[in-house]
Design a protein around this motif. Structure first.
Motif, mmCIF file in Angstrom:
data_model
loop_
_atom_site.group_PDB
_atom_site.id
_atom_site.type_symbol
_atom_site.label_atom_id
_atom_site.label_comp_id
_atom_site.label_asym_id
_atom_site.label_seq_id
_atom_site.Cartn_x
_atom_site.Cartn_y
_atom_site.Cartn_z
ATOM 1 N N LEU A 162 -0.073 2.715 -6.354
ATOM 2 C CA LEU A 162 -1.584 2.129 -5.487
ATOM 3 C C LEU A 162 -0.917 1.563 -3.766
ATOM 4 O O LEU A 162 -1.999 2.201 -3.418
ATOM 5 N N ALA A 163 0.846 2.147 -3.612
ATOM 6 C CA ALA A 163 0.827 2.235 -2.285
ATOM 7 C C ALA A 163 1.244 3.133 -1.657
ATOM 8 O O ALA A 163 1.499 3.492 -0.716
ATOM 9 N N HIS A 164 0.229 3.800 -1.954
ATOM 10 C CA HIS A 164 -0.023 5.363 -1.625
ATOM 11 C C HIS A 164 -0.574 5.008 -0.335
ATOM 12 O O HIS A 164 -0.164 6.350 0.965
ATOM 13 N N GLY A 165 -1.804 4.422 -0.663
ATOM 14 C CA GLY A 165 -2.434 4.094 0.982
ATOM 15 C C GLY A 165 -1.685 4.302 2.148
ATOM 16 O O GLY A 165 -2.194 3.742 3.600
ATOM 17 N N VAL A 166 -0.967 2.629 1.560
ATOM 18 C CA VAL A 166 0.058 2.473 2.711
ATOM 19 C C VAL A 166 0.978 3.195 3.412
ATOM 20 O O VAL A 166 1.423 3.070 4.315
ATOM 21 N N GLN A 167 1.482 4.926 2.838
ATOM 22 C CA GLN A 167 1.678 5.672 3.628
ATOM 23 C C GLN A 167 1.175 6.102 4.209
ATOM 24 O O GLN A 167 1.883 6.728 4.906
ATOM 25 N N TYR A 168 0.058 6.780 4.062
ATOM 26 C CA TYR A 168 -0.821 7.023 4.882
ATOM 27 C C TYR A 168 -0.849 6.091 6.292
ATOM 28 O O TYR A 168 -0.510 7.056 7.443
ATOM 29 N N MET A 169 -0.924 4.626 6.460
ATOM 30 C CA MET A 169 -0.713 3.513 7.203
ATOM 31 C C MET A 169 0.334 3.950 7.853
ATOM 32 O O MET A 169 0.480 4.492 8.893
ATOM 33 N N LEU A 170 1.860 3.903 7.379
ATOM 34 C CA LEU A 170 3.092 3.998 8.419
ATOM 35 C C LEU A 170 3.276 5.256 8.810
ATOM 36 O O LEU A 170 3.681 5.312 10.030
ATOM 37 N N LEU A 182 3.154 14.104 2.727
ATOM 38 C CA LEU A 182 1.691 15.093 2.757
ATOM 39 C C LEU A 182 0.336 13.301 2.969
ATOM 40 O O LEU A 182 -0.417 13.428 4.575
ATOM 41 N N ALA A 183 0.762 11.914 2.680
ATOM 42 C CA ALA A 183 -0.689 10.978 3.077
ATOM 43 C C ALA A 183 0.119 10.459 4.653
ATOM 44 O O ALA A 183 -0.843 10.226 5.499
ATOM 45 N N GLY A 184 1.524 10.533 4.891
ATOM 46 C CA GLY A 184 1.821 10.230 6.157
ATOM 47 C C GLY A 184 1.347 11.197 7.207
ATOM 48 O O GLY A 184 0.717 10.904 8.194
ATOM 49 N N PHE A 185 1.256 12.481 6.962
ATOM 50 C CA PHE A 185 0.636 13.261 7.583
ATOM 51 C C PHE A 185 -1.241 13.119 7.604
ATOM 52 O O PHE A 185 -1.271 13.403 8.932
ATOM 53 N N GLY A 186 -1.192 12.731 7.032
ATOM 54 C CA GLY A 186 -2.681 12.402 7.132
ATOM 55 C C GLY A 186 -3.258 11.360 7.666
ATOM 56 O O GLY A 186 -4.094 10.994 9.429
ATOM 57 N N GLY A 187 -2.402 10.291 7.629
ATOM 58 C CA GLY A 187 -2.450 9.250 8.879
ATOM 59 C C GLY A 187 -1.833 9.876 10.590
ATOM 60 O O GLY A 187 -2.889 9.511 11.198
ATOM 61 N N ILE A 188 -0.945 10.548 10.646
ATOM 62 C CA ILE A 188 -0.733 10.789 11.072
ATOM 63 C C ILE A 188 -2.204 11.407 12.708
ATOM 64 O O ILE A 188 -2.828 11.154 13.618
ATOM 65 N N MET A 189 -2.767 12.719 11.647
ATOM 66 C CA MET A 189 -3.990 13.845 12.034
ATOM 67 C C MET A 189 -4.820 12.651 12.369
ATOM 68 O O MET A 189 -5.722 12.206 13.266
ATOM 69 N N ILE A 190 -5.431 11.522 11.998
ATOM 70 C CA ILE A 190 -6.191 10.985 11.799
ATOM 71 C C ILE A 190 -5.736 9.370 13.643
ATOM 72 O O ILE A 190 -7.342 9.155 13.679
ATOM 73 N N ALA A 191 -4.991 9.558 13.479
ATOM 74 C CA ALA A 191 -4.684 8.252 14.520
ATOM 75 C C ALA A 191 -5.214 8.149 15.851
ATOM 76 O O ALA A 191 -5.841 7.293 16.305
ATOM 77 N N PRO A 192 -5.172 9.342 16.349
ATOM 78 C CA PRO A 192 -6.081 9.653 17.760
ATOM 79 C C PRO A 192 -7.394 9.000 17.577
ATOM 80 O O PRO A 192 -8.354 8.915 18.599
ATOM 81 N N ILE A 193 -8.122 9.288 16.106
ATOM 82 C CA ILE A 193 -9.117 9.167 16.170
ATOM 83 C C ILE A 193 -10.353 7.934 15.805
ATOM 84 O O ILE A 193 -10.721 7.195 16.401
ATOM 85 N N LEU A 194 -8.863 6.732 14.949
ATOM 86 C CA LEU A 194 -9.822 6.085 14.171
ATOM 87 C C LEU A 194 -8.578 5.070 14.645
ATOM 88 O O LEU A 194 -7.494 5.369 14.707
ATOM 89 N N SER A 195 -8.970 3.484 14.759
ATOM 90 C CA SER A 195 -7.498 2.339 15.289
ATOM 91 C C SER A 195 -7.108 2.571 13.641
ATOM 92 O O SER A 195 -6.834 2.698 12.729
ATOM 93 N N VAL A 196 -5.217 1.804 14.225
ATOM 94 C CA VAL A 196 -3.743 1.915 13.758
ATOM 95 C C VAL A 196 -3.492 0.604 13.507
ATOM 96 O O VAL A 196 -3.501 0.239 14.503
ATOM 97 N N GLU A 197 -4.192 0.690 12.630
ATOM 98 C CA GLU A 197 -4.078 -1.454 12.054
ATOM 99 C C GLU A 197 -3.799 -1.415 10.664
ATOM 100 O O GLU A 197 -3.898 -0.765 9.711
ATOM 101 N N PRO A 198 -3.218 -2.524 10.152
ATOM 102 C CA PRO A 198 -3.033 -3.022 8.954
ATOM 103 C C PRO A 198 -3.902 -2.720 7.966
ATOM 104 O O PRO A 198 -5.366 -3.182 8.500
ATOM 105 N N GLY A 199 -3.645 -3.004 6.883
ATOM 106 C CA GLY A 199 -4.383 -2.036 5.765
ATOM 107 C C GLY A 199 -5.418 -1.247 5.832
ATOM 108 O O GLY A 199 -6.715 -0.529 5.103
#
Length: 307
Positions: free
Chosen positions: A39-47, A202-219
């Motif tokens: 279940l912690a895979h999503g926080v790797q996207y966030m990180l 891979l999850a981190g890469f997804g988070g990096i690519m979406i960061a310029p579009i969405l707000s980077v925030e906890p959760g």
């Protein structure tokens, strides 16, 4: 007007689907090969997103920040696997869920302590900050097209890695029968570590690519994790091909459904009823799709062989 809207929303759906694939690909490998519910895979996207913001602030260069954030996401994933997850492999799924949910709570609070609770942003690289004209008067951001292109390249590389290399052969064999692979002399713990680290990257890469579009925030990874599990269920556990097709399908169904559900329902009911029912129905479409797939093919569209 509807043609332009349909084209824009289709591209938005593809971009959303590609993002889901980047997260679900690592998750389906971890679940398929290791039989581990993370279940912690999503926080790797966030990180990944937070690390990109941090390294951009330190370097001022997006490409360098991307490389450093990917490396840090990989190291962090390997560290989590070494310190926590490898001690849970022999436990049942309930233990996996409880432990990884605890990690979600811990890391969401950790990013608040380190970066604060306020949303952060990552600027789009200047060279890719413009728009392209899809048709007269219809502009589309270049960065969203970059996400689609980068995701397709990753999908192709991942397909080659899984189907054409020795480590890919071991991953496919592990997804089919991990005990047999271990009995043949393969260091299954090392294989698990590689798969887990690669999935985290891979999850981190997804988070990096979406960061310029969405707000980077906890959760920010909690909601998308649910959709990633839907992708796995529809595509089939352990299947990269299934994850890719299911992710694009979900991205298109969700995006087009939210854009056109009200207009379609107006053909069958009054406008006021359509405005009430449409948004609720649109939010249910992907789950109705999942239920339909499970009814027809309980193992998913393209399950790994042996499942």
């Amino acid at each position: 007007m509807y043609t332009a809207l349909f084209l824009v929303q289709t591209l938005n759906g593809l971009q959303f689907g590609i993002l889901l694939f980047l997260i679900a690909a690592g998750l389906t490998l971890v679940f398929g090969v290791m039989d581990f519910i993370n279940l912690a895979h999503g926080v790797q996207y966030m990180l990944g997103a937070y690390l990109a913001v941090m390294f951009f602030g330190l370097t001022g260069n997006f490409v360098l920040a991307l490389i450093l954030a990917l490396a840090a996401a990989l190291v962090f994933g390997l560290l989590l696997e070494f310190l926590v997850f490898r001690h849970l492999y022999d436990r049942d799924h309930l233990d996996h869920v409880i432990a990884t949910f605890g990690i979600i709570l811990f890391l969401n609070q950790a990013v608040k302590l380190i970066w604060g609770a306020a949303p952060l942003s990552l600027p789009v690289p200047e060279a890719l900050s413009g728009s392209v004209e899809l048709m007269p008067g219809v502009l589309y951001p270049v960065w969203r097209l970059v996400i689609i292109g980068a995701g397709l390249v990753v999908a192709l590389l991942l397909y080659v890695l899984v189907t054409r290399t020795r480590i890919g052969m071991l991953v496919r064999a592990g997804a089919t029968d991990a005990d047999m692979v271990s009995a043949l002399g393969v260091d299954i713990r090392k294989l698990f570590m590689i798969v887990f680290g690669f999935g985290a990257m891979l999850a981190g890469f997804g988070g990096i690519m979406i960061a310029p579009i969405l707000s980077v925030e906890p959760g920010m990874g909690d909601g998308i994790l649910i959709l990633a599990f839907v992708v796995i269920v529809i595509g089939g556990v352990g299947s990269i091909r299934g994850a890719f097709i299911a992710a694009l399908l979900i991205g298109l169904v969700d995006t087009l459904g939210r854009a056109f559900a009200v207009d379609i329902l107006r053909l069958f009911m009054s406008s006021s009823s359509a405005r009430t029912v449409g948004p609720a129905l649109a939010s249910m479409l992907i789950y109705l799709l999942m239920a339909t797939v499970l009814f027809i093919r309980p193992s998913g569209l393209f399950p790994a062989k042996g499942r």
